[in-house]
Design an enzyme around this catalytic site. Structure first.
Site, PDB file in Angstrom:
ATOM      1  N   GLY A  21     -42.568  -3.077   7.873  1.00  0.00           N
ATOM      2  CA  GLY A  21     -41.473  -3.796   8.719  1.00  0.00           C
ATOM      3  C   GLY A  21     -42.099  -4.743   9.601  1.00  0.00           C
ATOM      4  O   GLY A  21     -41.526  -5.217  10.494  1.00  0.00           O
ATOM      5  N   ASN A  23     -42.427  -7.964   8.548  1.00  0.00           N
ATOM      6  CA  ASN A  23     -41.509  -9.246   8.561  1.00  0.00           C
ATOM      7  C   ASN A  23     -40.257  -8.847   9.378  1.00  0.00           C
ATOM      8  O   ASN A  23     -39.638  -9.768   9.821  1.00  0.00           O
ATOM      9  CB  ASN A  23     -41.266  -9.629   7.032  1.00  0.00           C
ATOM     10  CG  ASN A  23     -42.405 -10.523   6.518  1.00  0.00           C
ATOM     11  OD1 ASN A  23     -42.403 -11.389   6.754  1.00  0.00           O
ATOM     12  ND2 ASN A  23     -43.184  -9.767   5.672  1.00  0.00           N
ATOM     13  N   ASN A 122     -35.964 -13.232  -0.463  1.00  0.00           N
ATOM     14  CA  ASN A 122     -37.156 -12.423  -0.498  1.00  0.00           C
ATOM     15  C   ASN A 122     -38.188 -13.443  -0.161  1.00  0.00           C
ATOM     16  O   ASN A 122     -38.215 -14.601   0.028  1.00  0.00           O
ATOM     17  CB  ASN A 122     -37.377 -12.180  -2.151  1.00  0.00           C
ATOM     18  CG  ASN A 122     -38.528 -11.099  -1.973  1.00  0.00           C
ATOM     19  OD1 ASN A 122     -38.633  -9.995  -1.196  1.00  0.00           O
ATOM     20  ND2 ASN A 122     -39.124 -11.422  -3.114  1.00  0.00           N
ATOM     21  N   HIS A 124     -42.548 -13.347  -0.556  1.00  0.00           N
ATOM     22  CA  HIS A 124     -43.465 -12.861  -1.508  1.00  0.00           C
ATOM     23  C   HIS A 124     -44.781 -13.533  -1.387  1.00  0.00           C
ATOM     24  O   HIS A 124     -44.908 -14.667  -1.007  1.00  0.00           O
ATOM     25  CB  HIS A 124     -43.134 -13.379  -3.075  1.00  0.00           C
ATOM     26  CG  HIS A 124     -44.161 -12.682  -3.905  1.00  0.00           C
ATOM     27  ND1 HIS A 124     -43.927 -11.566  -4.523  1.00  0.00           N
ATOM     28  CD2 HIS A 124     -45.123 -13.392  -4.597  1.00  0.00           C
ATOM     29  CE1 HIS A 124     -45.127 -11.434  -5.437  1.00  0.00           C
ATOM     30  NE2 HIS A 124     -45.763 -12.381  -5.506  1.00  0.00           N
ATOM     31  N   GLU A 189     -46.362 -15.342   6.552  1.00  0.00           N
ATOM     32  CA  GLU A 189     -44.782 -14.823   6.230  1.00  0.00           C
ATOM     33  C   GLU A 189     -43.914 -14.799   7.546  1.00  0.00           C
ATOM     34  O   GLU A 189     -42.897 -15.127   7.620  1.00  0.00           O
ATOM     35  CB  GLU A 189     -45.186 -13.531   5.837  1.00  0.00           C
ATOM     36  CG  GLU A 189     -45.912 -13.396   4.544  1.00  0.00           C
ATOM     37  CD  GLU A 189     -45.866 -12.080   3.721  1.00  0.00           C
ATOM     38  OE1 GLU A 189     -44.945 -11.273   4.062  1.00  0.00           O
ATOM     39  OE2 GLU A 189     -46.779 -11.904   3.128  1.00  0.00           O
TER      40      GLU A 189
END
Ligand code: GRF
Length: 216
Positions: A21, A23, A122, A124, A189
């Protein structure tokens, strides 16, 4: 004329997470810190009862739902319907809500994706369309790529195939291991996902075939 309170005009956001978690935390931090001002975190849903992501959600006082997926295939309409019911209970509805996959280790069915068309994002850890699927950082190293990075994209019916919103480039160093490379990608990210969410919730994104445009 009645005035809709500012809080009710915000995009209701749900995060689906299966693992550690980080992100999720960067997203909740961006909402708390008012980098994202037009979205509110309504619920965090996990298929994994032991996901550290659930503790992060609790730390930020975001409601959590655990829908244990043991016994379900990785892609299952029966399971997805349970998720959709939870989303609905937390006011994340088709045509209005936003669903964020943040390390969600399940594949959504075409029915789910169709219901929330262009409202699921999403992240990636590669520069898509290179290295989709699992172990993207190892794939980049094994391939001998000189640069890789991360991608935030809309989710469509394929795996890691949807229209690209933002990408960040990370150079591959000669002494990189999967761990060192993954770490540097992860830092990007944590910057990139909140930026994409901000664009979405501000209503700044338009999709023209595969091209996602954010200029006015
Ligand atoms: C990240 O590398 C993300 O790109 C991928 O899954 C990982 C999730 O990590 N989709 P975390 O749970 O957000 O720390």
């Amino acid at each position: 004329m009645s005035v809709i309170p500012a809080e009710d005009r915000k995009v209701p956001v749900a995060v689906l997470a299966s693992g550690r978690g980080t992100n999720l935390e960067s997203i909740l931090e961006a909402i708390n810190g008012k980098y994202i001002t037009n979205g509110k975190a309504n619920v965090v849903i996990s298929n994994n009862p032991n996901a550290p992501a659930l503790d992060i959600a609790k730390k930020y006082k975001v409601p959590t739902v655990t829908l244990d997926d043991r016994g379900f295939p990785k892609k299952s309409w029966d399971y997805d319907q349970k998720t959709i019911r939870s989303l609905d209970q937390h006011n994340v509805k088709p045509g209005r809500g936003l669903i964020l996959l943040a390390g969600y280790f399940r594949i959504l069915t075409p029915e789910f994706v169709g219901l929330f068309d262009r409202r699921i994002l999403n992240i990636h850890p590669s520069l898509l369309p290179a290295f989709p699927g699992l172990n993207a950082q190892k794939q980049a190293l094994d391939h001998g790529a000189k640069v890789t990075g991360c991608t935030v994209h809309f989710v469509d019916r394929g795996v890691d195939t949807g229209p690209i919103i933002l990408q960040a480039v990370v150079p591959v160093r000669e002494d990189d291991t999967v761990d060192t490379l993954s770490h540097r990608i992860l830092l990007e990210e944590h910057r990139l996902y909140p930026e994409a969410i901000r664009l979405f919730t501000d209503g700044s994104l338009r999709v023209d075939n595969r091209r996602v445009l954010s200029s006015p």
